[in-house]
Design an enzyme around this catalytic site. Sequence first.
Site, mmCIF file in Angstrom:
data_model
loop_
_atom_site.group_PDB
_atom_site.id
_atom_site.type_symbol
_atom_site.label_atom_id
_atom_site.label_comp_id
_atom_site.label_asym_id
_atom_site.label_seq_id
_atom_site.Cartn_x
_atom_site.Cartn_y
_atom_site.Cartn_z
ATOM 1 C CE LYS A 22 1.489 5.145 -5.414
ATOM 2 N NZ LYS A 22 1.256 5.360 -3.973
ATOM 3 C CG ASN A 23 4.305 7.566 -3.453
ATOM 4 O OD1 ASN A 23 3.091 7.403 -3.638
ATOM 5 N ND2 ASN A 23 5.098 6.600 -3.072
ATOM 6 C CB CYS A 118 -3.024 -0.267 4.478
ATOM 7 S SG CYS A 118 -1.242 -0.203 4.447
ATOM 8 N NE ARG A 123 1.340 3.052 5.335
ATOM 9 C CZ ARG A 123 1.253 3.306 4.024
ATOM 10 N NH1 ARG A 123 0.476 2.584 3.276
ATOM 11 N NH2 ARG A 123 1.913 4.315 3.500
ATOM 12 C CG LEU A 127 6.505 9.724 13.549
ATOM 13 C CD1 LEU A 127 7.300 8.992 12.474
ATOM 14 C CD2 LEU A 127 7.396 10.103 14.722
ATOM 15 C CG ASP A 308 7.379 2.474 -1.952
ATOM 16 O OD1 ASP A 308 7.117 3.675 -2.143
ATOM 17 O OD2 ASP A 308 7.037 1.857 -0.932
ATOM 18 C CB ILE A 330 10.246 1.056 5.664
ATOM 19 C CG1 ILE A 330 11.652 1.466 5.217
ATOM 20 C CG2 ILE A 330 9.284 2.233 5.687
ATOM 21 C CD1 ILE A 330 12.295 2.552 6.071
ATOM 22 N NE ARG A 400 -3.972 2.477 -3.811
ATOM 23 C CZ ARG A 400 -3.857 2.565 -2.492
ATOM 24 N NH1 ARG A 400 -4.097 1.515 -1.727
ATOM 25 N NH2 ARG A 400 -3.491 3.693 -1.916
HETATM 26 C C1 EPZ Z 1 5.181 7.144 1.863
HETATM 27 O O1 EPZ Z 1 4.255 6.623 2.804
HETATM 28 C C2 EPZ Z 1 4.820 6.525 0.526
HETATM 29 N N1 EPZ Z 1 3.461 6.914 0.163
HETATM 30 C C3 EPZ Z 1 4.920 5.004 0.621
HETATM 31 O O2 EPZ Z 1 4.646 4.472 -0.670
HETATM 32 C C4 EPZ Z 1 6.353 4.642 1.004
HETATM 33 O O3 EPZ Z 1 6.457 3.236 1.152
HETATM 34 C C5 EPZ Z 1 6.713 5.325 2.325
HETATM 35 O O4 EPZ Z 1 6.530 6.752 2.202
HETATM 36 C C6 EPZ Z 1 8.156 5.065 2.737
HETATM 37 O O5 EPZ Z 1 9.019 5.508 1.742
HETATM 38 C C7 EPZ Z 1 3.244 8.154 -0.332
HETATM 39 O O6 EPZ Z 1 4.160 8.954 -0.476
HETATM 40 C C8 EPZ Z 1 1.825 8.482 -0.703
HETATM 41 P P1 EPZ Z 1 6.271 6.989 6.224
HETATM 42 P P2 EPZ Z 1 4.196 7.237 4.305
HETATM 43 O O7 EPZ Z 1 5.484 7.985 6.988
HETATM 44 O O8 EPZ Z 1 4.412 8.694 4.243
HETATM 45 C C9 EPZ Z 1 5.816 4.666 10.308
HETATM 46 C C10 EPZ Z 1 3.632 3.083 -2.253
HETATM 47 O O9 EPZ Z 1 3.756 1.872 -2.463
HETATM 48 N N2 EPZ Z 1 5.126 5.886 10.756
HETATM 49 O O10 EPZ Z 1 7.658 7.331 5.792
HETATM 50 O O11 EPZ Z 1 2.968 6.728 4.933
HETATM 51 C C11 EPZ Z 1 4.971 3.905 9.288
HETATM 52 O O12 EPZ Z 1 4.047 3.078 9.952
HETATM 53 C C12 EPZ Z 1 3.513 3.609 -0.834
HETATM 54 O O13 EPZ Z 1 3.628 3.971 -3.151
HETATM 55 C C13 EPZ Z 1 4.824 6.022 12.118
HETATM 56 O O14 EPZ Z 1 5.122 5.147 12.921
HETATM 57 O O15 EPZ Z 1 5.478 6.532 4.935
HETATM 58 C C14 EPZ Z 1 5.984 3.123 8.515
HETATM 59 O O16 EPZ Z 1 6.303 1.932 9.207
HETATM 60 C C15 EPZ Z 1 3.445 2.477 0.180
HETATM 61 N N3 EPZ Z 1 4.167 7.139 12.527
HETATM 62 C C16 EPZ Z 1 7.203 4.058 8.509
HETATM 63 O O17 EPZ Z 1 7.001 5.004 9.570
HETATM 64 C C17 EPZ Z 1 3.816 8.135 11.666
HETATM 65 O O18 EPZ Z 1 3.242 9.152 12.103
HETATM 66 C C18 EPZ Z 1 7.365 4.821 7.195
HETATM 67 O O19 EPZ Z 1 6.235 5.610 7.056
HETATM 68 C C19 EPZ Z 1 4.139 7.985 10.294
HETATM 69 C C20 EPZ Z 1 4.792 6.856 9.860
#
Ligand code: EPZ
Length: 422
Positions: A22-23, A118, A123, A127, A308, A330, A400
């Site tokens: 999915k991701n 969410c 989220r 970054l 995850d 995370i 989902r």
């Molecule tokens: C991806 O989300 C995945 N989703 C998530 O999977 C997964 O949990 C996550 O990466 C971590 O591995 C998809 O790929 C569609 P991040 P993403 O940016 O990209 C903070 C699932 O269950 N952050 O690595 O949103 C954020 O709040 C989903 O399939 C900032 O602070 O994850 C979080 O605490 C859930 N500022 C941490 O970093 C930003 O600009 C990790 O976020 C971006 C993120």
Amino acid sequence: MDSILVTGNGPLNGQIPIAGAKNACLTLMPATLLSEEPLTLTNAPRLSDIKTMTQLLQSLGAEVSSLQDGQVIAMSSHDLTSQTADYEIVRKMRASNLVLGPLLARFGQAVVSLPGGCAIGARPMDLHVEGLEALGADIELSDGYLHAKAPGGLKGAVHEMRFASVGATENIVMAATLAKGTTVLKNAAREPEIVDLVECLRKMGAQISGEGTSTIEIQGVDRLHGATHQVVTDRIELGTYMLAPAICGGEVELLGGRMSLVESFAAKLDAAGVSVTETEKGLKVARKNGRVASVDVVTEPFPGFPTDLQAQMMALMCTAEGTSVLEERIFENRFMHAPELVRMGANIEVHGGTATVTGVNQLKGAPVMATDLRASVSLILAGLAAEGETTVSRVYHLDRGYEHVVRKLEGVGAKIERIKGQ
Ligand code: EPZ
């Protein structure tokens, strides 16, 4: 709303096919926006999130067709009509924000709604914004939307991310493929889904190296051409189903699984007393002896233990011998499955980002509620091992990220059925 009824039914045996990730698919689909030529994805998972991304791309004017029962997605964004990702779609699925980088790179402008919070956390997108601004974009936030402009095109730059964000890495890498000059992205995320994206972008003509390491280098090119790409196996679905024989007993072979996708997770299972062995068809998983042992878990960016899989691992630890400490580093609110597991007799104490789980001999079936995607499947795993019936409500969360979950678990002997909601 539908629910799923699970009845503890002893050991599981047989094979479970693992779908495309999915991701990975959710970042591969927006990549079509980078080229006028068609991009076709094979081994795509049949999930509601993929349907949401399809709707989003179509709202921008892209042609997106789902073929072969959804396993093939044929896309073309030759004639886009909009560069605005509307709140109504983005609020349903955060990954919608992955159209930002491609739209900015190809058209020099994009308007993307902030996803809003969410269940698992705020989220934010700071970054993403910092990285795209490093490439010369001008990004303003107003009325809940990011208004991004790069009228003269993006320019390559050296940029170090404060945190190895998956989505920000994907947006920045996709944008940099069409920037003028070289981009060096430091502290980049290393997830297999990013490696898969880069492999697809390279097929489209992008010049990229370093994927899977913390430093990715991209030489911008004038344009990208079409391609066909097979979506990588879903390591989170894989890890989820590896836990089924771990929590119930028996032996299950996960077809399409590869150890390289779940190395740190498999190591934890091994320490808990669950054997994971590679076969020519995938991964075979079985408990080494009667009851698993408690192990401690800290979630980290890849190659660390995946956030995850934290909820699913907690379900296993609820039945383990001893006490385990799970630290969620995370996301700020990813323990909502804990009180539901406690309803089933689990012994869990949550303090901030740490959950302490003391294993019990037997979980008891109960009505429970899914709160987010991975929590929902954690409750199903617990229900498979519990005595009696467990009804998991709000399974739209499950749809989902898990295709055919009832069929896949029935196939290895689980007593599970989907109850249509009124
Ligand atoms: C991806 O989300 C995945 N989703 C998530 O999977 C997964 O949990 C996550 O990466 C971590 O591995 C998809 O790929 C569609 P991040 P993403 O940016 O990209 C903070 C699932 O269950 N952050 O690595 O949103 C954020 O709040 C989903 O399939 C900032 O602070 O994850 C979080 O605490 C859930 N500022 C941490 O970093 C930003 O600009 C990790 O976020 C971006 C993120």
